[in-house]
Design an enzyme around this catalytic site. Structure first.
Site, PDB file in Angstrom:
ATOM      1  N   ASP A  35      35.083 -20.342 104.496  1.00 20.07           N
ATOM      2  CA  ASP A  35      34.458 -20.608 102.960  1.00 20.07           C
ATOM      3  C   ASP A  35      33.130 -21.012 103.036  1.00 20.07           C
ATOM      4  O   ASP A  35      32.504 -21.077 101.820  1.00 20.07           O
ATOM      5  CB  ASP A  35      35.537 -21.613 101.988  1.00 20.07           C
ATOM      6  CG  ASP A  35      35.333 -21.468 100.695  1.00 20.07           C
ATOM      7  OD1 ASP A  35      34.818 -20.279 100.126  1.00 20.07           O
ATOM      8  OD2 ASP A  35      35.202 -22.575 100.000  1.00 20.07           O
ATOM      9  N   ASP A  37      40.572 -27.298 100.229  1.00 17.17           N
ATOM     10  CA  ASP A  37      39.388 -28.125 100.175  1.00 17.17           C
ATOM     11  C   ASP A  37      39.455 -29.734 100.151  1.00 17.17           C
ATOM     12  O   ASP A  37      40.458 -30.208  99.478  1.00 17.17           O
ATOM     13  CB  ASP A  37      38.710 -27.659  98.864  1.00 17.17           C
ATOM     14  CG  ASP A  37      38.121 -26.386  98.768  1.00 17.17           C
ATOM     15  OD1 ASP A  37      37.362 -26.212  99.834  1.00 17.17           O
ATOM     16  OD2 ASP A  37      38.556 -25.562  98.017  1.00 17.17           O
ATOM     17  N   HIS A  96      32.591 -28.741 103.052  1.00  9.97           N
ATOM     18  CA  HIS A  96      31.757 -27.731 102.200  1.00  9.97           C
ATOM     19  C   HIS A  96      31.696 -27.787 100.778  1.00  9.97           C
ATOM     20  O   HIS A  96      31.039 -26.984 100.290  1.00  9.97           O
ATOM     21  CB  HIS A  96      32.095 -26.262 102.910  1.00  9.97           C
ATOM     22  CG  HIS A  96      33.456 -25.743 102.597  1.00  9.97           C
ATOM     23  ND1 HIS A  96      34.528 -25.869 103.141  1.00  9.97           N
ATOM     24  CD2 HIS A  96      33.860 -25.130 101.341  1.00  9.97           C
ATOM     25  CE1 HIS A  96      35.850 -25.440 102.831  1.00  9.97           C
ATOM     26  NE2 HIS A  96      35.127 -25.014 101.723  1.00  9.97           N
TER      27      HIS A  96
END
Length: 958
Positions: free
Chosen positions: A171, A51, A420
């Site tokens: 994801d 991430d 995201h």
């Protein structure tokens, strides 16, 4: 040889950080005896999902800081797999997030760089997707998606001559069909993701429908893309994640050891894969091995996988082969098989992983960063093309490297925030603060450079003191302009306008001013008229004035002079409480249309079984509660607009109707901090209600600013939907607009940032504008969405909407016109010099493309040509042109410019013709009467074409 497959329950002892529903689905599909007789090839995909910010900031994740939040060190991950790939040429790894890889690459010496280049060349290391981050699909705008992908793709092309061909969205919390269309146009053969609604997944598992062809709706051209839905999220099979933090038992192949377990473990893994094969159509399977921030000790992971692969492959009774692989290799294999796939044209929203857990809250969570990203992303298009124009025409004195370094700061900031867990608002508060800081720095750098160039261009000096300030900040933050006007000085307002060829069209400029009488003139000394709207007495006033959009001109300037009389703009005089007003009173102003404007809220469900949170929207009940009491109303009619002001306990609203936009209203909502002294979280909504309007439980929402999607209350097109949540289960992402329709009559609402919304009752549009919550929703962020400012108070925000009434047959492009104007709000600069600027002659947007006539020859419709160009290299410009019409095509003419304008994929990394020729073709039932004519000289509705333009005669070389 037929084999009886007995599936054990060992796989459910470890959850691997997945939700209950993932475990339950696996249990149901692994709990029966089946026959599997075909030989299976399993593609083992080593990967780490990294991430770009979430529980930690980007830098904290890369360097391994703040491990009290989450142990993660992406730098170690890349170091580790690079070392281990060298030990065995059969090993593979896929790298996705290019932001982190670029950070790592910049720290390496030439030896390591050469080793890495060799691993890339022999395809052991493959870049999948290749974007700066893995962008969200609900809250991102299509231009920003393209830009962040282009940033990553350009780095890969320049560094490795590498062109990614797989989309990897494993994801994000739901998936748009616009992402599928964009992926195809970026040169992707396939699109992989994991998160779909649990009921949808149940149906697809039962019907062997986990691989499909996405066919996003489009007019004139189709973008079919093979789509794979992951079997077990993006995890390794349960108990087979050998990352040092995941606690899976090691594989012991020493038969003399008491711990010998390789046969038992191989039996388990083979059983798992054969069960997976029951839900896919081909004899090749693909499965990820990894998870969040895995592989920091790649030696351990590879050694355990090596043992399993060797043992299973050498035992023919398993009837299975395992091999290190990549999604690209998997796709190439199944493309050889004569499989016919089902198609899907709608999207995968909303997503729920449990019956009362709809991931529709993040459509609105953290409204401040959503507004910042949307505004700066649109302004970035104008900054980039303005600077590219000046550089190409040699109108500025600066070196190429300094210019591109500054643009990179902006591009990097915006690209990071498409992640995201960034613009979604699902990050921890300190990470959100870091994102805001990154955006601010990028904005400051590009503003400083642009102001310097304006000074050079218009005054032949670098000393002009320009000020920039956005309309939604306070007058104190626009102090130079504000104080100059108060001191009776003339202010020169210069704009850079990104709109093109808008003959006889007008637009509105809005700026902060003191409450004075003002005389406004354009650069031709023509008087312009406007109105001043003041709140808080004399302290906070907005000037609105109307100007003529120039014919392709880049720069215009205006003078604003305080006067005692003969003014062209002054404060609108208001009539206070002009009539009895309540929530059911119709607002009309100068229009022929009327509507009701209401504000309400849903109380949060705060029980731990599934609380309302940053991701999840779960109201405690389905009843709306009116938000605040009305204390004041006022109406006024000015020179260019009428206004209606409503003051409620927690909101202040101004509805404006500009006379030249008769059936369109601007709605400005100032929302004060949300009170939580009652210890109840709240989701604030704005409701537009139109009487006697039968929308038949149907509404339409945009897909990342592109095609509108048809929505029907309590209905899903491809599976039987069980009603668990009446409200949140009918919320959808709105990035640009939503509309309802009764016959040919439509009511549309456009927003200034991504939000969630619906139409739960006929004639109503409901949109969530703010939320403040007291519980975490147990999806990993571990923090309540309780945003406070620096003083500990709740956030306040100014939020803008446009409400429009139109006939869809007579005016099919109405929403797109408004979207076009919102996307092209001019950049505004103030200065206080007594000398007027001297604008270079013939400074227009199309000058760099002399001979490339993108002045469209319309077949039908409106002129809504959008174009962006970017400095690509010292002798190259990347040009994107788009037909922003909902209906009707445009024609373009490249006569005389054939050798230098080369059409490419969206991200500019390969020729479009090359991609079309080599792209994989799939078997599916093609829709009847569907045109698929992708012509270079035609722009179909909403279509984007990309060109690489060189000043030399050289053609683009792949």
């Amino acid at each position: 040889m037929k084999q009886i497959l007995f599936i054990s329950f060992y796989v459910f002892n470890v959850l691997c950080n997945l939700r209950f529903r993932d475990k339950e689905q696996l249990e149901r599909h692994h709990s029966h005896t089946e026959v599997v007789d075909e030989f299976l090839t399993v593609h083992v995909i080593p990967h780490s999902h990294d991430d770009v910010g979430w529980l930690k900031t980007v830098e904290q994740y890369f360097y391994g800081l703040r491990n009290d939040y989450q142990w993660a060190n992406v730098g170690y991950v890349i170091d580790s797999y690079i070392e281990e790939l060298q030990r065995d040429e059969n090993r593979k790894f896929i790298q996705v997030e290019i932001k982190f890889f670029k950070m790592w690459w910049d720290l390496q010496n030439e030896t390591t760089r050469n080793i890495t280049k060799q691993l890339v060349e022999n395809r052991q290391l493959q870049f999948i997707s290749g974007g700066w981050c893995m962008n969200d699909e609900a809250t991102t705008y299509y231009e920003d998606i393209i830009d962040q992908m282009s940033l990553g793709h350009k780095f890969l092309k320049d560094t490795f001559n590498y062109i990614p061909n797989i989309g990897w969205q494993i994801d994000p919390f739901g998936h748009q069909n616009s992402q599928a269309a964009l992926s195809y146009q970026m040169g992707f053969d396939a699109w992989f993701f994991a998160r779909i609604d649990f009921e949808d997944k149940e149906t697809r598992l039962d019907n062997k429908n986990m691989e499909i062809i996405m066919l996003p709706p489009a007019e004139g051209v189709q973008y079919p893309i093979f789509t794979h839905i992951q079997y077990y999220h993006y995890e390794a099979p349960p108990t087979f994640n050998f990352d040092i933090l995941r606690r899976s038992d090691a594989i012991v192949d020493n038969q003399k050891s008491e711990s010998y377990n390789i046969k038992e473990r191989s039996d388990q893994l083979v059983s798992y894969f054969k069960s997976q094969s029951l839900h896919y159509k081909n004899d090749h399977l693909i499965h990820t091995f990894g998870s969040d921030f895995c592989w920091s000790n790649s030696k351990v992971f590879y050694q355990n996988l090596d043992k399993l692969i060797k043992y299973i492959n050498m035992n023919p009774e398993y009837n299975m082969k395992l091999q290190y692989s990549t999604p690209e290799e998997y796709i190439a294999e199944i493309n050889k098989q004569n499989t016919i796939y089902e198609t899907k044209s709608d999207d995968f929203f909303p997503y729920s992983d449990e019956p009362h857990a709809f991931w529709t809250g993040y459509f609105t969570s953290r409204v401040a960063i959503k507004g910042y990203v949307k505004r700066l992303g649109r302004q970035a298009q104008t900054y980039r093309k303005f600077i590219a124009l000046l550089y190409q025409q040699e109108l500025i004195q600066d070196n190429y490297q300094n210019i591109t370094d500054t643009i990179y700061e902006l591009d990097n900031a915006l690209a990071i925030c498409q992640h995201h867990d960034a613009v979604t608002g699902t990050e921890k508060q300190h990470v959100n603060d870091d994102y805001i800081n990154i955006l601010y720095k990028g904005e400051q750098h590009i503003q400083k450079l642009t102001r310097k160039f304006l000074s050079q261009l218009l005054y032949n000096t670098t000393t002009i003191d320009y000020e920039q300030c956005e309309y939604n900040i306070t007058a104190q933050q626009c102090s130079k302009t504000y104080n100059a006007l108060k001191a009776n000085k003339t202010v020169i307002l210069t704009i850079i306008d990104g709109k093109v060829k808008q003959e006889n069209n007008t637009d509105i400029i809005r700026i902060k001013v003191p409450n004075l009488k003002l005389l406004i003139k354009d650069q031709n000394n023509q008087v312009l008229y406007g109105d001043i709207d003041c709140t808080n007495g004399f302290q906070d006033c907005d000037l609105y004035f109307k100007y003529q959009i120039p014919l392709n001109n880049v720069i215009q300037y205006f003078t604003i002079q305080p006067v005692l009389y003969n003014e062209s703009a002054s404060e609108i005089q208001l009539t206070v409480n002009p009539f009895p007003y309540n929530e059911d009173t119709l607002i009309t102003l100068n229009s022929t249309k009327s509507f009701k404007l209401k504000y309400a809220y849903y109380q949060s469900y705060q029980q731990k079984d599934q609380a309302d949170g940053a991701y999840i929207f779960r109201p405690s009940n389905n009843s709306k509660i009116m938000y605040g009491n009305i204390s004041y109303t006022a109406i006024g009619y000015g020179r260019i607009m009428s206004i209606f002001r409503i003051v409620r306990t927690y909101t202040k609203s101004v509805v404006k109707n500009f006379y030249h936009q008769k059936d369109t209203f601007d709605i400005q909502t100032f929302i004060d901090q949300i009170p939580i002294s009652d210890q109840i979280g709240k989701n604030i909504i704005m409701v537009i209600e139109v009487p006697n309007f039968n929308s038949d439980n149907t509404f339409y929402t945009d897909s990342n600013g592109l095609q509108f999607q048809k929505r029907i209350i309590n209905y899903r097109p491809q599976y039987n939907y069980s009603l668990h949540e009446n409200v949140s289960g009918n919320y959808y992402p709105i990035t640009s607009g939503i509309y309802i329709q009764d016959g040919q009559e439509c009511v549309g609402l456009l927003n200034d940032r991504s939000q969630g919304g619906s139409s739960l009752q006929n004639g109503q549009i409901e949109i969530m504008i703010q939320r403040r919550l007291l519980q975490d929703d147990s999806r990993g962020v571990g923090e309540a969405l309780k945003e406070n400012d620096e003083k500990g108070y709740g956030l306040v925000q100014n939020i803008q909407h446009k409400l429009t009434f139109f006939n869809i047959e007579q005016n099919p492009n109405q929403i797109r016109k408004l979207q076009y104007y919102l996307d092209h709000q001019p950049l505004v600069f103030f200065n206080f010099d007594q000398q007027l600027p001297l604008i270079p002659q013939k400074l227009n947007w199309f000058l760099p493309f002399d001979g490339f006539n993108i002045d469209p020859l319309l077949i039908y419709g409106d002129n809504l040509l959008k174009f962006n160009y970017i400095l690509w290299n010292e002798d190259e410009i990347l040009l994107r042109i788009q037909n922003m019409q909902e209906k009707f095509s445009m024609k373009i003419d490249k006569m005389g410019f054939e050798g230098q304008a080369i059409r490419t994929t969206l991200t500019g990394n390969q020729k479009w013709s090359d991609w079309k020729n080599k792209s994989l073709k799939w078997n599916y039932n093609k829709q009847e009467n569907t045109l698929d004519q992708d012509l270079d000289d035609v722009l179909y509705p909403l279509q984007i074409q990309t060109y690489l333009i060189r000043n030399s005669e050289l053609f683009y070389q792949q």
